[in-house]
Scaffold this motif. Structure first.
Motif, PDB file in Angstrom:
ATOM      1  N   TYR A 232      -4.878   5.356  -0.543  1.00 20.65           N
ATOM      2  CA  TYR A 232      -3.647   4.564  -0.090  1.00 20.65           C
ATOM      3  C   TYR A 232      -2.922   5.510   0.899  1.00 20.65           C
ATOM      4  O   TYR A 232      -2.509   4.647   1.956  1.00 20.65           O
ATOM      5  CB  TYR A 232      -2.760   4.230  -1.141  1.00 20.65           C
ATOM      6  CG  TYR A 232      -3.280   2.721  -1.904  1.00 20.65           C
ATOM      7  CD1 TYR A 232      -3.445   1.528  -1.330  1.00 20.65           C
ATOM      8  CD2 TYR A 232      -3.650   3.037  -3.213  1.00 20.65           C
ATOM      9  CE1 TYR A 232      -3.925   0.617  -1.870  1.00 20.65           C
ATOM     10  CE2 TYR A 232      -4.186   1.907  -4.026  1.00 20.65           C
ATOM     11  CZ  TYR A 232      -4.482   0.767  -3.355  1.00 20.65           C
ATOM     12  OH  TYR A 232      -4.735  -0.335  -4.121  1.00 20.65           O
TER      13      TYR A 232
ATOM     14  N   LYS B 116      -5.052   4.987   3.924  1.00 20.63           N
ATOM     15  CA  LYS B 116      -5.221   3.552   4.630  1.00 20.63           C
ATOM     16  C   LYS B 116      -3.963   3.522   5.338  1.00 20.63           C
ATOM     17  O   LYS B 116      -3.935   2.701   6.199  1.00 20.63           O
ATOM     18  CB  LYS B 116      -5.003   2.719   3.215  1.00 20.63           C
ATOM     19  CG  LYS B 116      -5.448   1.373   3.623  1.00 20.63           C
ATOM     20  CD  LYS B 116      -5.692   0.345   2.258  1.00 20.63           C
ATOM     21  CE  LYS B 116      -6.157  -1.097   2.616  1.00 20.63           C
ATOM     22  NZ  LYS B 116      -6.489  -1.814   1.224  1.00 20.63           N
TER      23      LYS B 116
ATOM     24  N   GLU C 278       0.940   3.864  -3.160  1.00 19.85           N
ATOM     25  CA  GLU C 278       0.462   5.467  -2.523  1.00 19.85           C
ATOM     26  C   GLU C 278       1.507   6.334  -3.236  1.00 19.85           C
ATOM     27  O   GLU C 278       1.309   7.411  -3.870  1.00 19.85           O
ATOM     28  CB  GLU C 278       0.594   5.670  -1.217  1.00 19.85           C
ATOM     29  CG  GLU C 278       0.733   7.310  -0.626  1.00 19.85           C
ATOM     30  CD  GLU C 278       1.008   7.472   0.656  1.00 19.85           C
ATOM     31  OE1 GLU C 278       1.326   8.650   0.939  1.00 19.85           O
ATOM     32  OE2 GLU C 278       1.221   6.371   1.720  1.00 19.85           O
TER      33      GLU C 278
ATOM     34  N   ASN D 150       0.813  -1.210   0.054  1.00 24.19           N
ATOM     35  CA  ASN D 150       0.087   0.031  -0.108  1.00 24.19           C
ATOM     36  C   ASN D 150       0.739   1.575  -0.077  1.00 24.19           C
ATOM     37  O   ASN D 150       0.627   2.154  -0.647  1.00 24.19           O
ATOM     38  CB  ASN D 150      -1.038  -0.036   1.345  1.00 24.19           C
ATOM     39  CG  ASN D 150      -1.932  -1.020   1.071  1.00 24.19           C
ATOM     40  OD1 ASN D 150      -2.263  -1.471   0.059  1.00 24.19           O
ATOM     41  ND2 ASN D 150      -2.441  -1.593   2.375  1.00 24.19           N
TER      42      ASN D 150
END
Length: 377
Positions: free
Chosen positions: A129, A132, A42, A38
């Motif tokens: 992302y 997240k 990003e 992730n």
């Protein structure tokens, strides 16, 4: 939802972005083990958005991002994607063949290409992302210190049971001191750890490494997430984290004009939380039967009344994107607040629990000492 880049002078971007992108992405990739985690995604989507808005075409942007990668696997994957784009494929079709990318990303990018908003979609994916990753940091920060304290406390208790208790037991046996029930109980625990301690350690290690093999199995996810949900404070915190991710994903897809039924199906692929994925699966089937989203969500305890009420208002006013952005902002704030509360509350609870357990052992060992002192006296 996404941060604004239009105010950055275009000429400055063209001159400076090529030098800045490399160092930024290098930092992201070096600290991660996975090829496209992730964190890497990003950086990938954020920088792709920046380069496209700076006027660089897609082929040059992908080539620049590929050249900044330190991981050979990441370079090879991006090289395949780049080759497909050069051969005439769209970016969405190019990443569709790579297992590191999900259908969620494929459909989002495809919509961006069809509507001419690829840079905006890439920016929103980068923001998704980013959120997240931030939530994951909050979760890790909230649990790290309590876990360190708990691990240290367990080691102290095991040391006492393994070395201190047997010493007292030998003294009591030599002096023929009758041990009370509480002392016998602690001695039995000590003998159990001495006999089966290594099996317990091996079982814990096996349990930890089993995640690598069974993490994608539905039964493993059900047991793991079910166990986490039963932990006080922690279960509610984890639930809030995933609800925040759910609302952010729906907001992004609503902004891309994806139908709500398709959005639910795509979000299921992005969230690795068994209670939520199973609930969304039922929500999807209910939507296909003709019910509204608010009605479908109301059938599951996972979604609170406030979310259901706001979703109902969004359906009546056709403001789905706006409402889910508001919900995401609220859940994100709640995650930050609960992460601080969690780390604050768990520390004294663990210390209290360990203090009681150590005190219990000491009392169990000192009770026979009073009898021993009377015998020696």
């Amino acid at each position: 939802m996404a941060f604004q880049l239009e105010n950055i002078p275009k000429q400055e971007l063209k001159l400076e972005e090529k030098s800045k992108v490399g160092s930024l992405l290098e930092k992201d990739v070096l600290v991660l083990k996975k090829v496209f985690s992730n964190k890497v995604k990003e950086g990938f989507y954020t920088e792709l958005s920046v380069l496209l808005k700076a006027g660089i075409n897609l082929r040059e942007a992908l080539e620049l991002i590929k050249n900044t990668q330190k991981s050979k696997k990441a370079k090879s994957i991006l090289q395949i994607v780049l080759d497909d784009v050069i051969s005439g494929k769209s970016l969405s079709d190019a990443i569709k063949d790579q297992k590191e990318f999900s259908d969620y990303e494929y459909h989002s990018l495809k919509i961006g290409e069809e509507t001419g908003t690829l840079s905006k979609i890439a920016e929103q994916l980068g923001e998704f992302y980013h959120r997240k990753n931030e939530q994951r940091k909050h979760l890790v920060n909230a649990l790290t210190y309590p876990c360190i304290i708990l691990s240290t406390a367990v080691l102290v208790v095991v040391f006492m049971l393994q070395f201190v208790v047997p010493m007292f037991e030998d003294i009591f046996k030599q002096q023929n001191v009758e041990m009370p029930a509480i002392t016998v109980f602690v001695v039995n625990i000590s003998e159990f750890i001495e006999s089966y301690g290594w099996y317990l350690v091996l079982g814990i290690i096996t349990l930890v490494f089993s995640r690598l093999f069974f993490n994608k199995k539905a039964w493993y996810k059900r047991i793991k997430d079910g166990a986490l949900n039963r932990i006080p404070f922690v279960g509610q915190f984890i639930k809030t984290v995933y609800l925040s991710q759910f609302t952010q994903a729906i907001a992004l897809l609503s902004a891309s004009k994806v139908p709500i039924v398709n959005s639910i199906g795509l979000v299921k692929q992005m969230i690795d939380y068994y209670p939520l994925t199973t609930a969304l699966d039922r929500v999807e089937h209910t939507l296909l039967k003709g019910e509204t989203l608010s009605q479908s969500l109301s059938e599951h305890k996972l979604f609170d009344e406030k979310m259901i009420a706001l979703v109902k208002v969004a359906e009546e006013t056709n403001q789905t994107e706006f409402m889910f952005e508001r919900l995401n902002s609220q859940y994100n704030s709640r995650v930050q607040q609960r992460s601080k509360i969690l780390s604050t509350v768990m520390e004294p609870i663990i210390i209290l629990f360990v203090g009681l357990f150590v005190g219990f052992i000491l009392i169990a060992m000192y009770l026979p000492m009073f009898k021993l002192s009377s015998i020696l006296g």
